[in-house]
Design a protein around this motif. Structure first.
Motif, mmCIF file in Angstrom:
data_model
loop_
_atom_site.group_PDB
_atom_site.id
_atom_site.type_symbol
_atom_site.label_atom_id
_atom_site.label_comp_id
_atom_site.label_asym_id
_atom_site.label_seq_id
_atom_site.Cartn_x
_atom_site.Cartn_y
_atom_site.Cartn_z
ATOM 1 N N ARG A 24 5.248 2.833 -5.669
ATOM 2 C CA ARG A 24 4.652 3.995 -5.079
ATOM 3 C C ARG A 24 3.251 3.169 -4.651
ATOM 4 N NH1 ARG A 24 0.921 5.829 -3.221
ATOM 5 N NH2 ARG A 24 0.046 7.948 -2.787
ATOM 6 N N THR A 26 2.435 0.536 -3.769
ATOM 7 C CA THR A 26 2.739 -0.464 -2.744
ATOM 8 C C THR A 26 2.218 0.272 -1.357
ATOM 9 O OG1 THR A 26 4.831 -0.045 -2.331
ATOM 10 C CG2 THR A 26 4.254 -1.923 -3.743
ATOM 11 N N LEU A 27 2.281 1.436 -1.311
ATOM 12 C CA LEU A 27 2.138 2.432 0.020
ATOM 13 C C LEU A 27 0.741 2.527 0.160
ATOM 14 C CD1 LEU A 27 5.104 5.135 -0.365
ATOM 15 C CD2 LEU A 27 4.869 2.918 1.018
#
Length: 121
Positions: A24, A26-27
């Motif tokens: 998550r 990485t967003l």
């Protein structure tokens, strides 16, 4: 990455919830509440997971007024990738050498093969 850092990072990533949290992040950065939303667990449980990731050096946490923002430390992931890639290259080199030896053994001109008497190809 030193051995103990690798140990902590791989141990932290051994848990599926923590891997989900890293995915998550990485967003983009997220609050603890945002990270907890998909799970049917308490904020305290997610905070414990985040703490494990933080001790492993995979995330950092900053206080933003009443919220705590969690940030993925990409450099730590890069260290894990370098370790994995180094071992992958060594394993692939060993496999390539084995394939070359096997190909040489199968070669009709190989000194290790003996012609079968009375048989023609």
């Amino acid at each position: 990455m030193a051995g103990h850092e690798l140990d902590r990072a791989f141990a932290a990533l051994a848990d599926g919830t923590r891997r989900d949290i890293v995915s998550r992040l990485t967003l983009g950065d997220a609050t603890v509440g945002e990270l907890a939303a998909p799970y049917d667990v308490s904020l305290q449980a997610i905070s414990k997971h985040i703490r494990v990731l933080e001790v492993a050096g995979l995330v950092s946490v900053t206080a933003d007024a009443q919220r705590r923002r969690v940030h993925l430390e990409a450099a730590a992931l890069a260290g894990l990738v370098r370790w994995i890639e180094r071992h992958q290259r060594a394993a692939e080199a060993r496999l390539s050498l084995l394939e070359a030896v096997l190909a040489d053994l199968d070669s009709p001109t190989s000194p290790n093969t003996t012609p079968t008497k009375g048989k023609t190809s």
